[in-house]
Design an enzyme around this catalytic site. Structure first.
Site, PDB file in Angstrom:
ATOM      1  N   SER A 154     -30.109 -55.376  -4.145  1.00  0.00           N
ATOM      2  CA  SER A 154     -30.645 -53.888  -4.646  1.00  0.00           C
ATOM      3  C   SER A 154     -29.178 -53.568  -5.040  1.00  0.00           C
ATOM      4  CB  SER A 154     -31.118 -53.303  -3.251  1.00  0.00           C
ATOM      5  OG  SER A 154     -30.875 -51.814  -3.588  1.00  0.00           O
ATOM      6  N   TYR A 167     -30.439 -50.493   5.723  1.00  0.00           N
ATOM      7  CA  TYR A 167     -30.832 -51.094   4.717  1.00  0.00           C
ATOM      8  C   TYR A 167     -29.717 -51.542   3.631  1.00  0.00           C
ATOM      9  CZ  TYR A 167     -33.456 -51.843   0.068  1.00  0.00           C
ATOM     10  OH  TYR A 167     -34.123 -52.298  -0.900  1.00  0.00           O
TER      11      TYR A 167
HETATM   12  P1  NAD Z   1     -42.908 -54.169  -0.761  1.00  0.00           P
HETATM   13  O1  NAD Z   1     -43.072 -53.550   0.388  1.00  0.00           O
HETATM   14  O2  NAD Z   1     -44.298 -54.176  -1.908  1.00  0.00           O
HETATM   15  O3  NAD Z   1     -42.775 -55.692  -0.547  1.00  0.00           O
HETATM   16  C1  NAD Z   1     -42.108 -55.907   0.389  1.00  0.00           C
HETATM   17  C2  NAD Z   1     -42.815 -57.371   1.070  1.00  0.00           C
HETATM   18  O4  NAD Z   1     -42.100 -57.875   1.914  1.00  0.00           O
HETATM   19  C3  NAD Z   1     -44.354 -57.139   1.295  1.00  0.00           C
HETATM   20  O5  NAD Z   1     -45.031 -58.019   0.950  1.00  0.00           O
HETATM   21  C4  NAD Z   1     -43.952 -57.104   2.974  1.00  0.00           C
HETATM   22  O6  NAD Z   1     -45.334 -57.642   3.675  1.00  0.00           O
HETATM   23  C5  NAD Z   1     -43.233 -58.494   3.000  1.00  0.00           C
HETATM   24  N1  NAD Z   1     -42.414 -58.409   4.375  1.00  0.00           N
HETATM   25  C6  NAD Z   1     -42.066 -57.542   5.195  1.00  0.00           C
HETATM   26  N2  NAD Z   1     -41.453 -58.274   6.312  1.00  0.00           N
HETATM   27  C7  NAD Z   1     -41.638 -59.312   6.020  1.00  0.00           C
HETATM   28  C8  NAD Z   1     -41.426 -60.449   7.031  1.00  0.00           C
HETATM   29  N3  NAD Z   1     -40.889 -60.428   8.363  1.00  0.00           N
HETATM   30  N4  NAD Z   1     -41.718 -61.619   6.733  1.00  0.00           N
HETATM   31  C9  NAD Z   1     -42.234 -62.024   5.629  1.00  0.00           C
HETATM   32  N5  NAD Z   1     -42.569 -60.992   4.685  1.00  0.00           N
HETATM   33  C10 NAD Z   1     -42.261 -59.617   5.025  1.00  0.00           C
HETATM   34  O7  NAD Z   1     -41.730 -53.619  -1.465  1.00  0.00           O
HETATM   35  P2  NAD Z   1     -41.026 -54.146  -2.787  1.00  0.00           P
HETATM   36  O8  NAD Z   1     -40.182 -52.912  -3.340  1.00  0.00           O
HETATM   37  O9  NAD Z   1     -41.534 -54.968  -3.552  1.00  0.00           O
HETATM   38  O10 NAD Z   1     -39.778 -54.932  -2.152  1.00  0.00           O
HETATM   39  C11 NAD Z   1     -39.216 -56.454  -2.388  1.00  0.00           C
HETATM   40  C12 NAD Z   1     -37.803 -56.580  -2.119  1.00  0.00           C
HETATM   41  O11 NAD Z   1     -37.301 -55.825  -3.370  1.00  0.00           O
HETATM   42  C13 NAD Z   1     -37.145 -55.991  -1.030  1.00  0.00           C
HETATM   43  O12 NAD Z   1     -36.340 -57.026  -0.398  1.00  0.00           O
HETATM   44  C14 NAD Z   1     -36.625 -54.676  -1.231  1.00  0.00           C
HETATM   45  O13 NAD Z   1     -35.454 -54.580  -0.460  1.00  0.00           O
HETATM   46  C15 NAD Z   1     -36.051 -55.304  -2.723  1.00  0.00           C
HETATM   47  N6  NAD Z   1     -35.723 -53.904  -3.616  1.00  0.00           N
HETATM   48  C16 NAD Z   1     -36.992 -53.055  -4.045  1.00  0.00           C
HETATM   49  C17 NAD Z   1     -36.668 -51.855  -4.700  1.00  0.00           C
HETATM   50  C18 NAD Z   1     -37.580 -50.993  -5.298  1.00  0.00           C
HETATM   51  O14 NAD Z   1     -37.371 -50.075  -6.022  1.00  0.00           O
HETATM   52  N7  NAD Z   1     -39.024 -51.162  -5.119  1.00  0.00           N
HETATM   53  C19 NAD Z   1     -35.357 -51.473  -5.024  1.00  0.00           C
HETATM   54  C20 NAD Z   1     -34.171 -52.280  -4.749  1.00  0.00           C
HETATM   55  C21 NAD Z   1     -34.624 -53.486  -4.018  1.00  0.00           C
END
Ligand code: NAD
Length: 269
Positions: A154, A167
């Site tokens: 991130s 986080y």
């Molecule tokens: P999201 O909530 O759609 O996806 C996260 C996924 O992780 C979900 O499908 C959830 O079911 C899964 N998950 C949670 N706990 C789990 C576990 N114990 N085992 C297996 N799967 C698990 O959100 P996203 O935005 O798609 O996030 C994906 C990644 O991107 C994360 O690591 C998040 O920190 C990172 N990220 C997202 C953003 C953003 O703006 N969306 C920004 C920076 C980083």
């Protein structure tokens, strides 16, 4: 005309692939010819839907339930993948979540929960992937590398984030985990890199974009003046997983519309 598919016949595991960025990455890897394991922890229907979309466009894959913070389940996910597809070439450590709280009110449970999934989950999955990469070695017909890991970090691996200490600490940890294993296994032709998304439109941050007010506030942090989409991350993941980036190792590729460019200085501060 025959198109060159950059990940043809490679096997990829994408964790947390039933929604958001993970689903986008799984589809992007599949579109380049990879067979994709769509890992999920709690939503089999959503994972199956992602797989159906992949199959509808001629791709191939498998859904596997596993909690990435659970050692036994992670080991079993790799065993299942290897017995089904033969090996693993690409791991995308995407699963992650937030449990926000003011720091002085944060419980140990909230801290451990986020670190357990966001950081320990990446440790467990990377360890199993690297064991398989070392066992198999390079197969030149598929890739110049013995294996590739892409860690979903991130912008908060470098930008402090008040109210989200668990986080940001987890993503700072991912940065050093990624760099350390990149250094440790580069001689064995294993590449480990991260993607550092900015604000991407997914369920994790819907509060930040669902109302016009929230969206306009968010845009103040983004010089590109748009929120990112899962496809923006999919393209970066394909590049880092393919031989196009064969000489790239131990970096975070920020995909953030310029969020790290100190946008507060846009109008001279
Ligand atoms: P999201 O909530 O759609 O996806 C996260 C996924 O992780 C979900 O499908 C959830 O079911 C899964 N998950 C949670 N706990 C789990 C576990 N114990 N085992 C297996 N799967 C698990 O959100 P996203 O935005 O798609 O996030 C994906 C990644 O991107 C994360 O690591 C998040 O920190 C990172 N990220 C997202 C953003 C953003 O703006 N969306 C920004 C920076 C980083």
């Amino acid at each position: 005309m025959e198109t060159t598919r950059k990940l043809k016949d490679q096997i990829a595991i994408v964790t947390g692939a039933s929604s958001g960025i993970g689903a986008g990455v799984a589809k992007a890897l599949a579109a380049e010819g990879a067979k994709v394991v769509i890992n999920y922890s709690s939503s089999p229907d959503k994972a199956e839907k992602v797989l159906e979309e992949i199959k509808a466009t001629g791709g191939n894959g498998l859904t596997i339930k596993a909690d990435v913070s659970n050692e036994k389940e992670v080991v079993e996910m790799f065993q299942q993948t290897i017995s089904h597809f033969g090996t693993v070439d690409i791991l995308v450590n995407n699963a992650g979540l937030q449990k926000d709280a003011k720091f002085h009110e944060m419980t140990l449970e909230q801290w451990n929960y986020v670190l357990g999934i966001n950081l320990t989950g990446q440790f467990l999955c990377s360890r199993e992937a690297i064991k398989e990469f070392l066992r198999r070695g390079v197969v030149p017909q598929r890739s110049k590398a013995a294996g590739k890991i892409v860690c979903m970090s991130s912008v908060h691996e470098v930008i402090p984030w008040a109210g989200h200490a668990n986080y940001s600490a987890s993503k700072g940890g991912v940065m050093m985990l990624m760099k350390t294993i990149a250094q440790e296994y580069a001689p064995m032709k294993i590449r480990v890199n991260s993607i550092g998304p900015g604000a991407i439109r997914t369920p994790i941050n819907h509060a930040a974009w669902q109302t016009p007010d929230a969206y306009n506030q968010l845009l103040k942090l983004i010089p590109a003046k748009r929120i990112g989409e899962a496809d923006d991350i999919g393209g970066a993941a394909v590049w880092l997983a393919s031989d196009d980036s064969d000489y790239v190792n131990g970096i975070t590729l920020f995909v953030d519309g310029g969020m790290l460019l100190y946008p507060g200085f846009e109008d001279n501060g």
